[in-house]
Write a protein that holds these residues in place. Sequence first.
Motif, mmCIF file in Angstrom:
data_model
loop_
_atom_site.group_PDB
_atom_site.id
_atom_site.type_symbol
_atom_site.label_atom_id
_atom_site.label_comp_id
_atom_site.label_asym_id
_atom_site.label_seq_id
_atom_site.Cartn_x
_atom_site.Cartn_y
_atom_site.Cartn_z
ATOM 1 N N ASP A 70 1.011 -1.197 0.300
ATOM 2 C CA ASP A 70 -0.069 -0.295 0.355
ATOM 3 C C ASP A 70 0.721 1.220 -0.211
ATOM 4 N N THR A 117 3.286 0.388 -3.771
ATOM 5 C CA THR A 117 1.541 0.773 -4.688
ATOM 6 C C THR A 117 0.772 0.221 -4.795
ATOM 7 N N ASN A 118 -0.332 0.137 -4.804
ATOM 8 C CA ASN A 118 -1.549 -0.579 -5.839
ATOM 9 C C ASN A 118 -1.486 -0.323 -7.115
ATOM 10 N N GLU A 119 -1.494 1.463 -7.065
ATOM 11 C CA GLU A 119 -1.445 2.216 -8.754
ATOM 12 C C GLU A 119 0.077 1.080 -9.717
ATOM 13 N N ARG A 120 1.204 0.708 -8.622
ATOM 14 C CA ARG A 120 2.279 0.245 -9.197
ATOM 15 C C ARG A 120 1.629 -0.752 -9.311
ATOM 16 N N SER A 180 -1.602 -2.743 -9.892
ATOM 17 C CA SER A 180 -2.717 -2.202 -11.101
ATOM 18 C C SER A 180 -2.856 -3.344 -12.411
ATOM 19 N N SER A 181 -1.569 -2.668 -12.243
ATOM 20 C CA SER A 181 -1.284 -4.015 -14.187
ATOM 21 C C SER A 181 -0.743 -5.284 -13.831
ATOM 22 N N THR A 234 -1.904 -7.181 -11.698
ATOM 23 C CA THR A 234 -3.141 -7.667 -10.957
ATOM 24 C C THR A 234 -3.876 -8.607 -12.753
#
Length: 303
Positions: free
Chosen positions: A13, A17-20, A22-23, A25
């Motif tokens: 988190d 980071t979840n943004e990093r 996300s792809s 996932t």
Amino acid sequence: MLNKINYRPILIDELITNERLSSYTVVFQHTNDAELIGAYLWNTKVCAAFYPLLIAAEVTLRNSIDTALSNDLGRFWWKTGILRYKSFDGVNVPFECKAVTENFQKAFAKVRAEKRSRYNQNRHNPSHNEIVSKSEFSTWEFILNDEYMGPNLIWPKNLGKVFRGKWPSKTGTTLKVARELVKVVREFRNRVSHHEPVWKRYGIKNEAEAIIHLNEKIDKILALIELVSPHKLELLVKSGIVANAKRVCTIGELRNNQQTSQIHSVKSVSKLYRLVKSANNDNASKNIVLFNFGKARFTIEPF
């Protein structure tokens, strides 16, 4: 073991980071955070495997062009008035030609700044080689522009001195093919250098497509190196650098990093021999447990 680490809230988190992620996932198979992070770490390993190939491509191209043009035009061949281009009128300078000049000016400034910072040399006069070594990769893409192609210009008379490999079969396309290869390699090098997900491009929907994309990049890099120097490619092949990159860019290596691949129990020398032979023949890592060493875990990686 990856599954024994607490990933949330700090590691994922805050630090990754979840943004990093996300792809990752969306593209990579995973059943938990440990396997997701395994895919993320695999990307780092992929970058490391590409690094020597990218260095070889850039340095080989740079030195080949510089050697040929130095022999043709003399040292500091990039100076205004020495390096000519097709539409030269003394007023309107094409973008690529202007970029070449500016890149060498920036390289000159970089050398001076480094000498001042590291050695307290305030008025260092950069040498030819120092400037060339500090030049940006884009310099060697811009110098392959068609503006430099024509009578009494650097191309095509120096093409055979720079590109010593097999040329494209279609006449007159060597400069264009080389320039396009350099562009692809340079842009990919930038992704690697900036710690981006290097498997990523528009349209990739799953990990199989990501693997295909990476192997296409390997092929492009090798094509550029071979076009410049088949001998340099031979060196990279025989040193194991090419095989390592191809091995890392596989589903098997991805699974190894996710720690979901098969672990082979080894209780005899004969089985160890078979696994070593299989790893070598398949260019694939094998995870093993040696019972004679207290169930110690090892990974067999071919050279």
